[in-house]
Design a protein around this motif. Structure first.
Motif, PDB file in Angstrom:
ATOM      1  N   GLY A   1       0.789  -1.221   0.000  1.00 37.43           N
ATOM      2  CA  GLY A   1       0.000   0.000   0.000  1.00 37.43           C
ATOM      3  C   GLY A   1       0.823   1.272   0.000  1.00 37.43           C
ATOM      4  N   ALA A   2       1.945   1.277   0.711  1.00 37.32           N
ATOM      5  CA  ALA A   2       2.755   2.493   0.785  1.00 37.32           C
ATOM      6  C   ALA A   2       3.432   2.816  -0.536  1.00 37.32           C
ATOM      7  N   PHE A   3       3.479   1.865  -1.430  1.00 41.60           N
ATOM      8  CA  PHE A   3       4.198   2.058  -2.686  1.00 41.60           C
ATOM      9  C   PHE A   3       3.278   2.017  -3.905  1.00 41.60           C
TER      10      PHE A   3
ATOM     11  N   ARG B   1      19.871  -1.765 -14.989  1.00 49.78           N
ATOM     12  CA  ARG B   1      18.584  -1.661 -15.684  1.00 49.78           C
ATOM     13  C   ARG B   1      17.519  -1.161 -14.713  1.00 49.78           C
ATOM     14  N   ILE B   2      16.506  -0.564 -15.275  1.00 54.07           N
ATOM     15  CA  ILE B   2      15.226  -0.404 -14.576  1.00 54.07           C
ATOM     16  C   ILE B   2      14.345  -1.502 -15.146  1.00 54.07           C
ATOM     17  N   HIS B   3      13.900  -2.428 -14.333  1.00 48.32           N
ATOM     18  CA  HIS B   3      13.178  -3.596 -14.871  1.00 48.32           C
ATOM     19  C   HIS B   3      12.072  -4.039 -13.917  1.00 48.32           C
ATOM     20  N   GLY B   4      11.301  -5.011 -14.346  1.00 51.55           N
ATOM     21  CA  GLY B   4      10.235  -5.577 -13.527  1.00 51.55           C
ATOM     22  C   GLY B   4      10.770  -6.666 -12.606  1.00 51.55           C
ATOM     23  N   THR B   5       9.866  -7.379 -11.971  1.00 53.50           N
ATOM     24  CA  THR B   5      10.269  -8.472 -11.089  1.00 53.50           C
ATOM     25  C   THR B   5       9.123  -9.464 -10.937  1.00 53.50           C
ATOM     26  N   ASN B   6       9.492 -10.729 -10.739  1.00 54.83           N
ATOM     27  CA  ASN B   6       8.469 -11.729 -10.432  1.00 54.83           C
ATOM     28  C   ASN B   6       8.367 -11.958  -8.919  1.00 54.83           C
ATOM     29  N   LYS B   7       8.968 -11.027  -8.149  1.00 55.69           N
ATOM     30  CA  LYS B   7       8.878 -11.072  -6.683  1.00 55.69           C
ATOM     31  C   LYS B   7       8.430  -9.707  -6.172  1.00 55.69           C
ATOM     32  N   PRO B   8       7.137  -9.397  -6.295  1.00 55.33           N
ATOM     33  CA  PRO B   8       6.654  -8.063  -5.909  1.00 55.33           C
ATOM     34  C   PRO B   8       6.829  -7.743  -4.433  1.00 55.33           C
ATOM     35  N   ASP B   9       7.025  -8.778  -3.588  1.00 57.46           N
ATOM     36  CA  ASP B   9       7.206  -8.505  -2.161  1.00 57.46           C
ATOM     37  C   ASP B   9       8.559  -7.869  -1.856  1.00 57.46           C
ATOM     38  N   THR B  10       9.448  -7.771  -2.856  1.00 52.70           N
ATOM     39  CA  THR B  10      10.747  -7.134  -2.634  1.00 52.70           C
ATOM     40  C   THR B  10      10.709  -5.626  -2.882  1.00 52.70           C
ATOM     41  N   ILE B  11       9.558  -5.103  -3.300  1.00 52.46           N
ATOM     42  CA  ILE B  11       9.425  -3.659  -3.514  1.00 52.46           C
ATOM     43  C   ILE B  11       9.526  -2.954  -2.151  1.00 52.46           C
TER      44      ILE B  11
END
Length: 257
Positions: free
Chosen positions: A97-99, A200-210
């Protein structure tokens, strides 16, 4: 003593006894007459007992109290509708939520389209104008792998392939030497390569690391956010990476994850 003398003595004793009886009878008769003929006011008045007085008094009929009917409950007040927000910020599907990405006030004085990476607070800003930016939550480099400086977006790729650098394979020899782009790829759905570096600026398959410091120097977003940013950022756009604590000597080339 002769018979005559004895008779005389008996009569002498008998007469006083008879007199006494007669006198007593008269006294009793007088006392009884006095009691019967006394005034009525002299007779004591007996107060009737409480239960006798209650029984002899005139009965009073008391009506049963009328029970007032209970008042009808007041109708519940109508709920006050919550006003709709003036601006509904876009939401990242997997981000905490904070992000959640959203438009915020941000005075950067940079040209629209510039990307600013706030390493310390794990935010990325895409400048909209002099006073506003679109903010994203990001994951940044762990200790020893952070860097700062200015770069440009050299190229962009959808569903990028991943080739771990040799230094990363030394530390983690179990990693694959090559991984084709796709949902299981750690670079996620999009990648924007920064200058001549490995970053790189890239995506991730581990969103909990945001919001965490976990990478080897790359800037990661959720797949939804990186797709959104990918459509906005142009090749050649300026990217400013702010230092995490103190300015560093320049970009550090390190393994990218």
């Amino acid at each position: 003593m002769g018979k005559r003398a004895k008779r005389g003595k008996a009569e002498t004793v008998a007469l006083p006894m008879a007199a006494r009886v007669a006198i007593g009878a008269v006294a009793v008769a007088a006392l009884g007459y006095g009691l019967l003929s006394g005034p009525e006011s002299a007779q004591p008045i007996r107060k009737p007992a409480a239960h006798q007085a209650l029984a002899s008094s005139t009965p009073v009929y008391v009506a049963a109290p009328a029970h007032a009917s209970a008042p009808a409950p007041a109708p519940a007040p109508a709920p006050i509708p919550t006003p709709a927000p003036l601006v509904e910020p876009p939401k990242a599907a997997d981000g905490p939520g904070a992000f959640v990405r959203q438009v915020v006030d941000y005075a950067s004085h940079q040209a629209p389209g510039t990307v600013i990476v706030d390493t310390k607070n794990t935010f990325l800003y895409f400048v909209l104008n002099d006073t506003q930016a679109l903010r994203y939550g990001i994951g940044v480099g762990r200790e020893g792998f952070t860097w700062s400086g200015e770069q440009t977006v050299a190229r962009k790729t959808e569903w990028p392939d991943w080739r771990p650098p040799a230094e990363m394979l030394v530390r983690q020899p179990y990693l694959p030497r090559f991984m084709a782009g796709g949902p299981g790829n750690p670079l996620g759905a999009r990648a924007m390569y920064l200058g001549e570096t490995e970053f790189r600026i890239h995506g991730t398959n581990k969103p909990d690391t945001i919001g965490k410091r976990v990478s080897s120097g790359c800037i990661r977003l959720t797949n939804d956010d990186v797709v959104d940013l990918y459509e906005r950022v142009k090749v050649g756009a300026k990217v400013i990476v702010l230092p995490a604590v103190a300015p560093s000597s320049g970009p550090k080339v390190a393994e990218v994850q």
